[in-house]
Design a protein around this motif. Structure first.
Motif, mmCIF file in Angstrom:
data_model
loop_
_atom_site.group_PDB
_atom_site.id
_atom_site.type_symbol
_atom_site.label_atom_id
_atom_site.label_comp_id
_atom_site.label_asym_id
_atom_site.label_seq_id
_atom_site.Cartn_x
_atom_site.Cartn_y
_atom_site.Cartn_z
ATOM 1 N N UNK A 14 -10.333 35.532 -53.078
ATOM 2 C CA UNK A 14 -11.151 35.667 -51.869
ATOM 3 C C UNK A 14 -12.166 34.527 -51.771
ATOM 4 N N UNK A 15 -12.660 34.087 -52.915
ATOM 5 C CA UNK A 15 -13.613 32.969 -52.919
ATOM 6 C C UNK A 15 -12.925 31.690 -52.476
ATOM 7 N N UNK A 16 -11.701 31.485 -52.969
ATOM 8 C CA UNK A 16 -10.951 30.302 -52.515
ATOM 9 C C UNK A 16 -10.676 30.394 -51.020
ATOM 10 N N UNK A 17 -10.361 31.598 -50.549
ATOM 11 C CA UNK A 17 -10.095 31.809 -49.120
ATOM 12 C C UNK A 17 -11.319 31.488 -48.264
ATOM 13 N N UNK A 18 -12.481 31.896 -48.748
ATOM 14 C CA UNK A 18 -13.724 31.608 -48.036
ATOM 15 C C UNK A 18 -13.943 30.089 -47.967
ATOM 16 N N UNK A 19 -13.733 29.424 -49.090
ATOM 17 C CA UNK A 19 -13.873 27.970 -49.110
ATOM 18 C C UNK A 19 -12.885 27.317 -48.159
ATOM 19 N N UNK A 20 -11.672 27.852 -48.135
ATOM 20 C CA UNK A 20 -10.621 27.273 -47.307
ATOM 21 C C UNK A 20 -10.989 27.304 -45.820
ATOM 22 N N UNK A 21 -11.549 28.444 -45.386
ATOM 23 C CA UNK A 21 -11.970 28.578 -43.983
ATOM 24 C C UNK A 21 -12.999 27.518 -43.620
ATOM 25 N N UNK A 22 -13.946 27.321 -44.507
ATOM 26 C CA UNK A 22 -15.032 26.386 -44.221
ATOM 27 C C UNK A 22 -14.529 24.947 -44.334
ATOM 28 N N UNK A 23 -13.601 24.720 -45.259
ATOM 29 C CA UNK A 23 -13.032 23.387 -45.449
ATOM 30 C C UNK A 23 -12.390 22.834 -44.189
ATOM 31 N N UNK A 24 -11.859 23.728 -43.374
ATOM 32 C CA UNK A 24 -11.223 23.319 -42.122
ATOM 33 C C UNK A 24 -12.214 22.769 -41.109
ATOM 34 N N UNK A 25 -13.496 23.020 -41.329
ATOM 35 C CA UNK A 25 -14.532 22.554 -40.397
ATOM 36 C C UNK A 25 -15.223 21.282 -40.869
ATOM 37 N N UNK A 26 -14.892 20.809 -42.078
ATOM 38 C CA UNK A 26 -15.587 19.638 -42.615
ATOM 39 C C UNK A 26 -15.242 18.378 -41.824
ATOM 40 N N UNK A 27 -16.266 17.592 -41.519
ATOM 41 C CA UNK A 27 -16.064 16.345 -40.794
ATOM 42 C C UNK A 27 -16.598 15.180 -41.621
ATOM 43 N N UNK A 28 -16.111 13.997 -41.277
ATOM 44 C CA UNK A 28 -16.536 12.778 -41.956
ATOM 45 C C UNK A 28 -18.062 12.701 -42.023
ATOM 46 N N UNK A 29 -18.578 12.525 -43.215
ATOM 47 C CA UNK A 29 -20.034 12.402 -43.387
ATOM 48 C C UNK A 29 -20.717 13.682 -43.828
ATOM 49 N N UNK A 30 -19.983 14.789 -43.808
ATOM 50 C CA UNK A 30 -20.594 16.053 -44.234
ATOM 51 C C UNK A 30 -20.825 16.063 -45.745
ATOM 52 N N UNK A 31 -21.884 16.739 -46.140
ATOM 53 C CA UNK A 31 -22.173 16.914 -47.564
ATOM 54 C C UNK A 31 -22.408 18.396 -47.839
ATOM 55 N N UNK A 32 -21.821 18.872 -48.929
ATOM 56 C CA UNK A 32 -21.968 20.262 -49.346
ATOM 57 C C UNK A 32 -22.473 20.268 -50.778
ATOM 58 N N UNK A 33 -23.545 21.001 -51.035
ATOM 59 C CA UNK A 33 -24.143 21.055 -52.368
ATOM 60 C C UNK A 33 -24.078 22.470 -52.909
ATOM 61 N N UNK A 34 -23.537 22.626 -54.111
ATOM 62 C CA UNK A 34 -23.452 23.959 -54.704
ATOM 63 C C UNK A 34 -24.320 24.061 -55.944
ATOM 64 N N UNK A 35 -24.995 25.201 -56.057
ATOM 65 C CA UNK A 35 -25.772 25.469 -57.257
ATOM 66 C C UNK A 35 -25.486 26.898 -57.705
ATOM 67 N N UNK A 36 -25.853 27.194 -58.934
ATOM 68 C CA UNK A 36 -25.619 28.542 -59.451
ATOM 69 C C UNK A 36 -25.073 28.494 -60.859
#
Ligand SMILES: Nc1ncnc2c1ncn2[C@@H]1O[C@H](COP(=O)(O)OP(=O)(O)O)[C@@H](O)[C@H]1O
Ligand SMILES: [Mg+2]
Length: 159
Positions: A14-36
């Protein structure tokens, strides 16, 4: 704090699925930062993100790799996954030619981003991952700029 979205998943898939949905919206120049903390699901989320973006190669866990670069079929964009787990601090990232990565066309995803705070792009979609149960992981999203806010809206729309 501005707009913030929280989503809980109940399996690694389900976590991969959530990432996959958001990945489809990524555009050139976007930055995503993960912590935890370790085991919070950051790498699984990024695997989904890369898949949703269209990454060609199988995305492997870059536990021992600082930077993984993925390509896709439809254009020349790159997907950079920088894992700062093994970095002692921002000084290490400087030796990586981190600036060159930031200047290249594509999207940049940084795991353990809090370790290189100060070097990060101003406008990032921040994702905090937390272990909230044996198989429960809570992801908290917030935007630090207008680009990231657009991504955050896409996260909200998909839920
Ligand atoms: N809901 C969930 N989402 C993601 N991983 C989960 C979940 N439930 C259990 N897990 C397990 O937690 C671990 C997460 O690992 P990983 O994605 O590498 O975390 P991190 O990169 O944050 O250290 C994996 O062993 C995975 O199977
Ligand atoms: Mg990881």
């Amino acid at each position: 704090m501005e707009a913030q979205t929280m989503i809980t998943t109940h399996s690694a898939q389900a976590t991969r699925g959530l990432g996959q949905q958001i990945g489809g919206h990524l555009a050139d120049g976007d930055a995503v930062c993960l912590s935890g903390e370790l085991g919070a699901g950051k790498t699984h989320f990024i695997q989904g993100l890369a898949h949703g973006w269209g990454a060609l190669e199988p995305v492997t866990s870059p536990t021992y790799t600082l930077l993984n670069t993925y390509t896709r079929q439809k254009d020349t964009q790159r997907f950079y996954h920088l894992d700062c787990y093994r970095l002692a601090g921002p000084e290490d990232a400087v030796t990586l030619a981190f600036d060159d990565i930031l200047d290249a066309p594509g999207v940049l995803v940084i795991e353990w981003a809090e370790r290189i705070e100060g070097l990060l792009p101003e406008d990032c979609l921040w994702i905090g991952a937390e272990v909230t149960g044996e198989t429960a992981r809570q992801f908290t999203f917030w935007a630090s700029g207008p680009r990231a806010l657009k991504l955050l809206e896409a996260v909200g729309d998909s839920h």
